[in-house]
Design an enzyme around this catalytic site. Sequence first.
Site, PDB file in Angstrom:
ATOM      1  CG  HIS A   1      32.508  31.549  42.124  1.00 15.00           C
ATOM      2  ND1 HIS A   1      32.884  32.808  41.741  1.00 15.00           N
ATOM      3  CD2 HIS A   1      33.532  31.060  42.887  1.00 15.00           C
ATOM      4  CE1 HIS A   1      34.084  33.086  42.250  1.00 15.00           C
ATOM      5  NE2 HIS A   1      34.493  32.032  42.956  1.00 15.00           N
TER       6      HIS A   1
ATOM      7  CG  HIS B   1      38.351  26.667  41.470  1.00 13.99           C
ATOM      8  ND1 HIS B   1      39.642  27.139  41.596  1.00 13.99           N
ATOM      9  CD2 HIS B   1      37.557  27.654  41.959  1.00 13.99           C
ATOM     10  CE1 HIS B   1      39.619  28.346  42.148  1.00 13.99           C
ATOM     11  NE2 HIS B   1      38.373  28.676  42.371  1.00 13.99           N
TER      12      HIS B   1
ATOM     13  CE  LYS C   1      41.190  31.444  39.532  1.00 15.93           C
ATOM     14  NZ  LYS C   1      40.101  31.961  40.357  1.00 15.93           N
TER      15      LYS C   1
END
Length: 339
Positions: A215, A230, A273
């Site tokens: 994730h 990220h 995003k």
Amino acid sequence: PQTTLLFLSPKELYTAPDSCKGRCEEPYSKEDECHCDAECESHHNCCEDYYEHCRPEGFSSSRDAISDQELLQVSEQLYGADHNKARPQDITINPQYRAAPDETDDQEDRSPRPLYAFVNEKLFSKPTYASFIRLLDNYQRATGREEEVTAEELREQDTFLREVMKTELMKKLFAFLHQKNRYGSEQEFLEDLKEMWFGLYSRGNGEKDSSGFEHVFSGEIKKGQVSGFHNWIRFYLLEKQGLVNYYSHNYNGPWDSYPDVLGLQFSWDGFYKEVGSAFIGCSPEFEFGVYTLCFIARPGRACHLSLGGHGISIQTYTWTKSTYGPGKKYIATAYVISP
């Protein structure tokens, strides 16, 4: 001496023999069917609700608590120990358009050029980078698709963990957590890192389709949007392949060297995003270590750190629907809070 009689209500007087309610740090007695003393964890004989009643923050006594001040100090130590980070000449970024708060969700590409004008790919041959990059292609990005974990992928996880544990940065993190009674040995720390980051759980319909590592670092697609994602290395590699399109940024951190922090708007293969914050130019072990620190010290809350004299906050969340042991939770997400 005068004796004081305490009149307790029966429920306070008689604690359930299989519970730690009202029994925390009670002296060990072999007659008890389960235990609530500070040693019960290492002897694996705590009552099931020991964590609920006796370890409010996941630690056993106030001297093991991690203070806000200590987080600032240890994060500066980790920042100073990031010897594998990019040097200023290793990366040239081109942030272009800065989006206002009301523009981050409008999905408009306001930056014609890529974010990364140049990255010195020699960085990627460093052992922690090379082993990190090998992990990125191990995941199905759609949630609800079962992850098939091969023997080779398990070996790649072990290699990555072994390489990061060789770094001064992760050794400093372990030393700090060891001093705080979180881990008895480096091996115990390593095994816990493997579970919290790589243990699989279900974000979809019962399939083991996700992990903290997937994730946070690799990124997922959920309900038509990018979820997680990220990491700057992943972004650069996908942008180079034409799979990521940089739109704008809403935050550019105060750092004039690496790691820096950006809040980004982008699309990944057509999925959007709205704000994907990321450290730019740090080593994989820095991000891995800082997120781990915050997950252990401040799970589910903002974790305030200091990097090169500048304040920064990390948000982590635990995966609440499944655990891998008493009080042990998987990482659901971790990211930099971009103001």
